[in-house]
Design an enzyme around this catalytic site. Structure first.
Site, PDB file in Angstrom:
ATOM      1  CG  ASP A 140      57.693   8.275  30.365  1.00 52.24           C
ATOM      2  OD1 ASP A 140      57.144   9.376  30.323  1.00 52.24           O
ATOM      3  OD2 ASP A 140      58.926   8.139  30.518  1.00 52.24           O
ATOM      4  N   GLY A 180      58.238  13.634  31.335  1.00 51.95           N
ATOM      5  CA  GLY A 180      58.904  14.547  32.254  1.00 51.95           C
ATOM      6  C   GLY A 180      59.096  15.925  31.650  1.00 51.95           C
ATOM      7  CB  SER A 181      59.258  19.302  33.003  1.00 48.69           C
ATOM      8  OG  SER A 181      59.978  19.115  34.205  1.00 48.69           O
ATOM      9  N   GLY A 182      61.658  19.477  31.333  1.00 51.50           N
ATOM     10  CA  GLY A 182      63.077  19.620  31.045  1.00 51.50           C
ATOM     11  C   GLY A 182      63.419  19.358  29.589  1.00 51.50           C
ATOM     12  CG  HIS A 183      62.581  16.189  27.683  1.00 50.45           C
ATOM     13  ND1 HIS A 183      63.891  15.859  27.495  1.00 50.45           N
ATOM     14  CD2 HIS A 183      62.065  15.237  28.494  1.00 50.45           C
ATOM     15  CE1 HIS A 183      64.159  14.748  28.172  1.00 50.45           C
ATOM     16  NE2 HIS A 183      63.073  14.360  28.799  1.00 50.45           N
ATOM     17  CG  HIS A 224      66.214  11.198  29.862  1.00 56.21           C
ATOM     18  ND1 HIS A 224      65.740  10.250  29.009  1.00 56.21           N
ATOM     19  CD2 HIS A 224      65.164  12.013  30.157  1.00 56.21           C
ATOM     20  CE1 HIS A 224      64.448  10.457  28.800  1.00 56.21           C
ATOM     21  NE2 HIS A 224      64.074  11.513  29.472  1.00 56.21           N
TER      22      HIS A 224
END
Ligand SMILES: Nc1ncnc2c1ncn2[C@@H]1O[C@H](COP(=O)(O)OP(=O)(O)O)[C@@H](O)[C@H]1O
Ligand SMILES: Nc1ncnc2c1ncn2[C@@H]1O[C@H](COP(=O)(O)OP(=O)(O)O)[C@@H](O)[C@H]1O
Ligand SMILES: [Mg+2]
Ligand SMILES: [Mg+2]
Ligand SMILES: [Mg+2]
Ligand SMILES: [Mg+2]
Lengths: 335, 209, 335, 209
Positions: free
Chosen positions: A110, A54-57, A219
């Site tokens: 994932d 995912g993005s945001g990392h 998360h």
């Protein structure tokens, strides 16, 4: 009212990747929607290394696409694995006789995407070997691998297997090098102030002022015990002690020690933590052969860090330190 | 109501989107307690993608395939594969442009099988399976040949299953790491799937044409 | 109650530098109390590049000590220039016929220390040339240089003059290259959430939720106007427009664009900001020859960033991009 | 009181440290408004360093030199050079182990000159100079030969000067960037220097031996 530098919330991932590939245009480009590839592809006779997440990392995971590391990162929306069909698109781009090594972090989104995409790929005659990371020890030292999450330990893994791929090693050899590294790596995270979800503003894992949680995932998912923060040295000791209990490094062993900041925690604090952990390793005669204090994989503006410890075999040291890499967020001159 | 067409199924998806959107932030909040706070966002995105992908096809098999692949192309997260796999499974269980009661039951059973290809989760694990599995069991166990009644039975079972997750300890997904601490909150995925089944039932129920 | 990973507050600087030099022991070491030097010194016939500044801004400034960049950084306490006598100690270490180029950021503490130390050095027969940075444009576009603060623009400067020094250029040549770069560089900072002073816990520059201040300095000192944050694109446009008004890049000019995160603002947000700024430069036909999205100089856990724009001459492009550097936080493979 | 010895000056520094420490967080707060919030921390550190550095010497010149270099070696920030420069200046204005009233005046004048080597700031610029300059003027303008009276005059003038900074716009230091917004708060450095002069006066005043 917004409290982050963003535009429309459903455009965050696209705009992030566009900005990133503009800044490092001589190294990376978009190879499709939410698919980041090298500006200059590696030759077809070498194994391709692909990952997903995912993005945001940021800078993870796309920050590590580049010579000597990843060939491709397939990006999902904020904190969400890319869909299987998107991943399958990327696998199609990298179809080659040498095969594709697909690095998957152990989170169910994932894993499910990767499994589905791999099935689709197999049907399309694409050779894919999966490498699953699961170095989080917060669930306990003796739990089965499938109960352990994949944290930022994937990033030194990219460096090691990326270098091995660059050298023209076979997919079986590279997978063996990687599995061995994963088996000797342990990560533990600590959170202090929580973060907000950039799309819906939800506060993920509220933590009272002055409290920390050792074992929180990347998360905001809980996992450990809460306690008051007393000092950097105390937290560093607790964490490195647990990591050593898991890996049991012997006197003279070479290790990699990384303090990965997840957002608001400063390099100043991380350096203070590194100092104590390194001192405790030195007390046991363990040699810190390589270290890093930086933000590799972040959790929005959360305060805290991940401590990553790996026992390195000689080939790992070579691939990690002496092989060049030119990914935007992990440049190594090599020897 | 004895058969269901592609258009009717499209309308059911629309209703599902409407109901889920009303609960969007509630679902994200449920997910924030034991996960990463985005399930509302994810399920809305997935249903939107489903509706867009459903437009071209003229028979159910093709439509469900398009939906499954559409979700898995443009949306993210566990929801992408779970819902995507469900529709791919549905596609495997149906032929033609309409489904009668028997075909409907087979289709949903096949949808469940599609999900099970991607996860070992079962009833009691505190996941969306706690809604989906009882729903399919209830549907296939219903004697009635009336589609509305079958879907109503599914919806009731799904809701009951979702409620039951409150008392459960999570064994899958991000909530698993919470262990005992996951007890006390409804699973976000179970809640959203129950809502979807409710939408399906409501759409074909007394108030529907 | 503490809310940072620290130990005794009067030991922060020492412990930070110890941890940092432990993590990158093959690149840097302590050459004295609060003096960071390269692990392997540059040859004596080359000009030495020394800088000074307070701690609390990590990785700045010591993160840029290394081959191809700085020879030495002299560190003060949190947000405080090192004392003149400490700086003089460092200058003594680098005494050489080729001379020492001392980079000073325009803040009165730093300037006063540097002036006093340079006087002491001159009396001791040490050749020191000062280079003062003052690229902040928040005080206005037409104010005299001495009214403009030195912000993170010093860091690409280190890269450029560091590379020039490595090539064996004379101190006059290097100073000219550096002055030219400073004259063509402009920086503007924006702050969103404020930070706390790590030693006394004071909240520096409280900002109401949702408000931003364009022009705030890197210690929470105000300087600009407050406004509500509306979008990343809006902020990026305002800032790049002001920077362009100052530098007036012509069509075809090559520029460096850096988004320097100061703490809690994520790489995700910085990428979104970079995207818009780069698009607006492209609209004017200006070429982004080099870019970076990263934390070079931070302000504790403050949210916000600095936008740095430089018009690059050909020699600057060469020194910036094609010359190698191996400082822990700016590794460049070069050509 | 007609002369002042190295030991007496050491005791004056101790008193200064005590009074400044009481105001430490107030001084940092003043600095937080228009600067970086650390002046209390900085001035306490500097006085501590001064006391440590003062221990070895037996005459005033050597002691002031040791203090100036000691501050500039172990402490940081604007305060390091300003206070360090002040003591180096004091050293240039004195010989011997004791100072009489005339020597005291010369010594403080010389201290001010030491500060002025490092900054062009003068009265009205909203810096510590607004306390130091009037203090030295008042001291040198005092007819009295009594050291206590001279220091008392300095303290009163320093405090008045510090108060006056409230209405000023800053022209130096970090506060300069605030422009008009710097008006309304006392300058942190002026405040701390006024406190130091008060300590000097208090120490030699009626309550002192
Ligand atoms: N392995 C799994 N098996 C079955 N259901 C799962 C699994 N992992 C997650 N889920 C379901 O997905 C829901 C979370 O969905 P979502 O928030 O969209 O995904 P993510 O975990 O990627 O953020 C959970 O509440 C749970 O019902
Ligand atoms: N250029 C200058 N000239 C005179 N006094 C100055 C100057 N710069 C700063 N000061 C004084 O120093 C004080 C701030 O001291 P301090 O907080 O210790 O330094 P810093 O600015 O390094 O944080 C200001 O309040 C002011 O009185
Ligand atoms: Mg998610
Ligand atoms: Mg979720
Ligand atoms: Mg300061
Ligand atoms: Mg200050």
């Amino acid at each position: 009212m917004i409290t982050k530098f963003i535009n429309a919330t459903d455009q965050i991932t696209r705009e992030t990747l566009e900005g990133y590939t503009m800044a490092y245009a001589d190294k990376v480009k978009l190879g499709g929607e939410n698919i980041v590839v090298r500006a200059t592809p590696k030759s077809m006779d070498k194994v391709a290394i692909v990952t997903l997440g995912g993005s945001g990392h940021e800078p993870a995971l796309s920050g590590f696409v580049g010579e000597g590391m990843l060939d491709c990162s397939v990006v999902g929306d904020i904190f969400a694995a890319p869909g299987a069909q998107r991943l399958f698109q990327a696998l199609q781009l990298f179809k080659r006789d040498a095969g594709i090594l697909l690095v998957v972090l152990n989170h169910s989104g994932d894993v499910m995407s990767a499994n589905m995409a791999t099935q689709l790929a197999e049907r399309a005659g694409i050779k894919v070997v999966k490498l699953l990371t699961h170095e989080d020890i917060s669930a306990g030292l003796d739990v089965p691998d499938e109960d352990r999450r994949g944290l930022a330990g994937c990033i030194p893994l990219y460096k090691i297997i990326g270098a091995a791929a660059e050298q023209g090693k076979s997919i079986e050899e590279i997978a063996e090098i990687g599995e061995r590294f994963i088996g000797q790596t342990a990560t533990l995270a600590v959170a202090m102030r929580s973060c907000t979800h950039p799309q819906n503003g939800a506060v993920i894992a509220e933590l009272p002022e002055g409290e920390i949680e050792i074992g929180m995932g990347q998360h905001g998912e809980g996992g450990g015990g809460r306690q008051m923060l007393t000092s950097a040295d105390d937290v560093a000791s607790q964490m490195i002690t647990q990591l050593m209990s898991k890996l049991k490094p012997a006197k003279g062993d070479k290790v990699l020690l990384i303090i990965n900041g997840v957002g608001a925690t400063t390099h100043m604090e991380m350096s203070i933590v590194f100092r104590k952990a390194a001192m405790l390793l030195a007390e046991k005669g363990v040699v810190v052969a390589d270290g890093k204090i930086t933000e590799l994989l972040t959790v929005q503006e959360q305060a805290g860090f991940q401590m990553i410890l790996s026992i390195l075999d000689e080939d790992h040291v070579e691939l990690l330190k002496n092989a060049p890499s030119n990914a935007p967020y992990w440049v190594n001159i090599g020897k | 109501m004895n058969t269901i067409s592609t258009d009717q199924f499209r309308a059911m998806l629309q209703t599902a989107l409407t109901l889920v959107r009303e609960k969007e932030s509630y679902l994200s909040q449920l997910d924030a307690v034991t996960g990463d706070g985005d399930h509302g966002t994810a399920i809305v995105a997935a249903l939107n993608a489903a509706i867009t992908a459903s437009e071209a096809a003229t028979d159910l098999k093709a439509m469900f395939n398009d939906i499954g692949f559409g979700i898995m192309l443009t949306t993210s997260g566990s929801t992408s594969t779970l819902l995507g796999g469900f529709f791919l499974g549905m596609a495997e269980g149906i032929e033609g442009a309409e489904a009668d009661a028997g075909q409907l039951k087979t289709m949903f059973k096949s949808g469940l099988a599609g999900v099970s290809k991607n996860t070992k989760a079962a009833v009691g694990d505190k996941t969306m399976m706690d809604a989906l599995m009882p729903a399919v069991t209830a549907m296939t166990g219903t004697e009635s040949e009336d589609i509305a009644e079958i879907l109503a039975a599914g919806a009731a079972a799904a809701r009951k299953g979702a409620e039951a997750t409150i008392a459960m300890k999570a064994n899958f997904g991000r909530a698993r790491n919470y262990g005992e601490r996951s007890i006390g909150t409804m699973d976000a995925g179970a809640s959203s799937w129950a809502t979807i089944f409710e939408a399906f039932a409501r759409h074909t129920g007394p108030s529907a044409k």
